[in-house]
Design a protein around this motif. Structure first.
Motif, PDB file in Angstrom:
ATOM      1  N   ASN A 161       0.849  -1.101   0.069  1.00  0.00           N
ATOM      2  CA  ASN A 161      -0.123  -0.074   0.135  1.00  0.00           C
ATOM      3  C   ASN A 161       0.916   1.338  -0.004  1.00  0.00           C
ATOM      4  N   LEU A 162       0.363   2.370  -0.527  1.00  0.00           N
ATOM      5  CA  LEU A 162       1.217   3.637  -0.706  1.00  0.00           C
ATOM      6  C   LEU A 162       0.911   4.325   0.489  1.00  0.00           C
ATOM      7  N   LEU A 163      -0.269   4.651   0.943  1.00  0.00           N
ATOM      8  CA  LEU A 163      -0.673   5.426   2.045  1.00  0.00           C
ATOM      9  C   LEU A 163      -2.134   5.005   2.625  1.00  0.00           C
ATOM     10  N   GLU A 164      -2.644   5.598   3.631  1.00  0.00           N
ATOM     11  CA  GLU A 164      -3.937   5.348   3.863  1.00  0.00           C
ATOM     12  C   GLU A 164      -4.611   6.664   4.451  1.00  0.00           C
ATOM     13  N   MET A 165      -6.091   6.905   4.064  1.00  0.00           N
ATOM     14  CA  MET A 165      -6.597   8.112   4.366  1.00  0.00           C
ATOM     15  C   MET A 165      -8.059   7.700   4.996  1.00  0.00           C
TER      16      MET A 165
ATOM     17  N   PHE B 117     -27.832  -8.127   2.110  1.00  0.00           N
ATOM     18  CA  PHE B 117     -27.975  -8.720   3.604  1.00  0.00           C
ATOM     19  C   PHE B 117     -26.716  -8.072   4.266  1.00  0.00           C
ATOM     20  N   VAL B 118     -25.617  -8.374   3.772  1.00  0.00           N
ATOM     21  CA  VAL B 118     -24.566  -7.839   4.778  1.00  0.00           C
ATOM     22  C   VAL B 118     -23.499  -7.251   3.789  1.00  0.00           C
ATOM     23  N   SER B 119     -22.795  -6.195   4.137  1.00  0.00           N
ATOM     24  CA  SER B 119     -21.777  -5.668   3.252  1.00  0.00           C
ATOM     25  C   SER B 119     -20.864  -4.762   4.199  1.00  0.00           C
ATOM     26  N   GLY B 120     -19.775  -4.403   3.788  1.00  0.00           N
ATOM     27  CA  GLY B 120     -18.759  -3.553   4.665  1.00  0.00           C
ATOM     28  C   GLY B 120     -17.385  -3.473   3.645  1.00  0.00           C
ATOM     29  N   GLY B 121     -16.751  -2.268   4.081  1.00  0.00           N
ATOM     30  CA  GLY B 121     -15.676  -1.828   3.356  1.00  0.00           C
ATOM     31  C   GLY B 121     -14.549  -2.630   3.733  1.00  0.00           C
ATOM     32  N   LEU B 122     -13.457  -2.910   2.935  1.00  0.00           N
ATOM     33  CA  LEU B 122     -12.237  -3.457   3.359  1.00  0.00           C
ATOM     34  C   LEU B 122     -11.358  -2.210   3.872  1.00  0.00           C
ATOM     35  N   ALA B 123     -11.076  -2.425   5.432  1.00  0.00           N
ATOM     36  CA  ALA B 123     -10.295  -1.282   6.002  1.00  0.00           C
ATOM     37  C   ALA B 123      -8.961  -1.944   6.240  1.00  0.00           C
ATOM     38  N   VAL B 124      -7.865  -1.102   6.335  1.00  0.00           N
ATOM     39  CA  VAL B 124      -6.601  -1.313   6.445  1.00  0.00           C
ATOM     40  C   VAL B 124      -6.488  -2.662   7.511  1.00  0.00           C
ATOM     41  N   GLY B 125      -5.679  -3.580   7.144  1.00  0.00           N
ATOM     42  CA  GLY B 125      -5.336  -4.562   8.095  1.00  0.00           C
ATOM     43  C   GLY B 125      -6.388  -6.023   8.059  1.00  0.00           C
ATOM     44  N   TYR B 126      -7.359  -5.816   7.271  1.00  0.00           N
ATOM     45  CA  TYR B 126      -8.327  -6.894   7.321  1.00  0.00           C
ATOM     46  C   TYR B 126      -8.276  -7.689   6.006  1.00  0.00           C
ATOM     47  N   GLY B 127      -8.307  -9.008   5.992  1.00  0.00           N
ATOM     48  CA  GLY B 127      -8.530  -9.721   4.919  1.00  0.00           C
ATOM     49  C   GLY B 127      -9.804  -9.843   4.199  1.00  0.00           C
TER      50      GLY B 127
END
Lengths: 324, 324
Positions: free
Chosen positions: B119-123, B172-182
């Motif tokens: 990854n290049l950065l996080e925000m 039904f269920v959803s979520g964003g991929l946050a830093v550090g989670y597979g």
């Protein structure tokens, strides 16, 4: 996730395979040497320089400009366009210069415009790739859940007498959409002819989307869309060929299928159907394929955006999408 | 084909819906007014003029040229880029001019380069759409085969206190991929939090591909890729929310789902997941949807080719793909 999905088997070569069946999408398309083929104001194809050279001999049929090749707009309707094209192809076939026409099929494919349900003309199936006409087919993945081996898939080996890809391994059942046949109708017909799938079993056919890719070979350009169908087969079903176009059938595990698809014995342009099935069934998944999302994208390349002259989304340089 | 698939229900509006969640892909992208956002030599986003105006105030952070916007290449690593970006966003948030930043999340998203696993950065998640950063999430379709109603799907209504799409109907269920989670890890976590899906049930999660689309709203640009999972639920399963982010759940038939997805009560950017599921299950099929292949293509738009500066496959004019 179910244990049936392996975490570690080597599928890093799958992206290379996806690049192979998208050889034109990822390379030739961006070189800008092919010209849109226009019929009745619609872009229906792309033409390579080696074909253009031959078309120049027919100025009453084709108008060749800097930007495009156009079928003479004076040809007023489906019938006239079809006749003029057939005459031209007959001349070209006699010259014996174009590899594609050596496989004359006597089976006509319809040429249609985007978002237009009326067809513009028809031409012999062997000539489609000379004009880069979009090609539509159906493919059936015949599978079963084996009590000990898990997900297994029936593959066919093509007859050694077939004009294209003789002797190569292929999906369970597939066929081109010929003029006058519906999509499901073609699927049922091909399943009966190629593998003796009875009407009772064919009732279980599930349409599951389509794959689109853009392949190039010595013969020509292949902007292909395959309507994919899944068919769960009884454990004791053994396919029997009925039309002489199949050499043999073999039941493989999912892992064996991946290896077969990666081998040179597999028909390159049938690999997308198999990969799409293995992705939809979770066998290839985000945990075991690092380039998963690129792979999914290369199973659905934007043919409708490419065939959109004069607005086509085509760059003139080659992108680093190739540097994978 | 099984009788569960209707031949005649009206789904001609589905292509209109696919155009809606691809509002940027089909329109803004071709106007050429957004500039590639470059970090460490890679295109990671696109920036609209209304955002560029604000970035001009930070010349030590952003280099704005005729062709692109670049994060200062003097920022050497992930940590430095992340700190500088956070400082800038903090200033912008105080100004209160940008709608997107009113929904500050305190949840960081990673910015990565194509084909690069580092990854290049996080925000902050709320700022992603200002820079048109590719956004990755997971979505689960929880379904069951009802003995009399056939294919049924659980939908959730989002909490009225959510920062985005409050009160709208969603997958039904959803979520964003946050830093550090597979990817699978996020899916299991979100299923537990949003719907009390236990580990035993989560074992039946089947990864089934991903959908990609490019949406634009007042807040910004959304080049989204959702990893999709199917989850067959027990007939007697009733989802219970555990994190306060869900207002209610409802079990709908496939046909009711189509109607819900077409209604203004549905979260536009969740419709692709539902349509992809209904296509893969054969409910939407070539026999009942005349624009089937266009629909499938608009569920998989070529984000990797678009984010490929300086080789991006972007035309400068608007194509007749919009004239459907």
């Amino acid at each position: 996730m179910k244990k049936m999905f392996p975490d570690t088997h080597n599928i890093s070569d799958l992206l290379k395979l996806a690049r192979k069946f998208n050889s034109f999408y990822l390379s030739g398309l961006h070189q800008g040497i092919c010209k849109p083929f226009i019929v009745a104001g619609h872009q229906v194809g792309l033409i390579r320089p080696n074909v253009m050279k031959h078309l120049q001999r027919f100025p009453q049929v084709f108008r060749i400009t800097d930007k495009f090749v156009e079928l003479n707009p004076a040809f007023r309707d489906y019938r006239e366009r079809t006749i003029k094209m057939a005459e031209t192809l007959s001349h070209l076939q006699k010259d014996n210069d174009l590899v594609a026409l050596k496989g004359w099929r006597d089976e006509c494919f319809a040429v249609s415009a985007p978002f237009c349900h009326e067809n513009l003309l028809e031409m012999d199936r062997s000539a489609i790739c000379l004009f880069g006409i979009r090609n539509y087919g159906v493919s059936v993945t015949g599978y079963l859940i084996h009590p000990t081996k898990g997900l297994c898939i029936w593959l066919q080996q093509r007859s050694f007498t077939k004009q294209t890809w003789p002797g190569k391994w292929d999906c369970f059942v597939s066929g081109g959409l010929a003029v006058g046949y519906g999509i499901l109708e073609t699927t049922i017909k091909e399943a009966a002819e190629e593998a003796s799938v009875t009407g009772d079993i064919a009732k279980n056919l599930i349409p599951a989307g389509c794959v689109s890719f853009y392949f190039e070979s010595e013969r020509g350009l292949f902007p292909n869309t395959e309507y994919v169908y899944d068919l769960e087969l009884p454990l004791d079903f053994v396919p029997q060929n009925a039309d002489g176009e199949v050499e043999s059938f073999e039941l493989l595990t999912a892992e064996e299928c991946v290896q077969r698809a990666l081998s040179p014995q597999f028909k390159t342009t049938s690999a997308p159907v198999l990969l799409d099935f293995l992705i939809r069934r979770g066998y290839i998944n985000p945990e075991n394929e690092p380039n998963y999302r690129y792979l999914v994208e290369l199973l659905h390349v934007p043919l409708q955006s490419i065939y959109n002259w004069p607005y086509a989304m085509v760059s003139t340089t080659n992108g680093d999408i190739n540097d994978v």
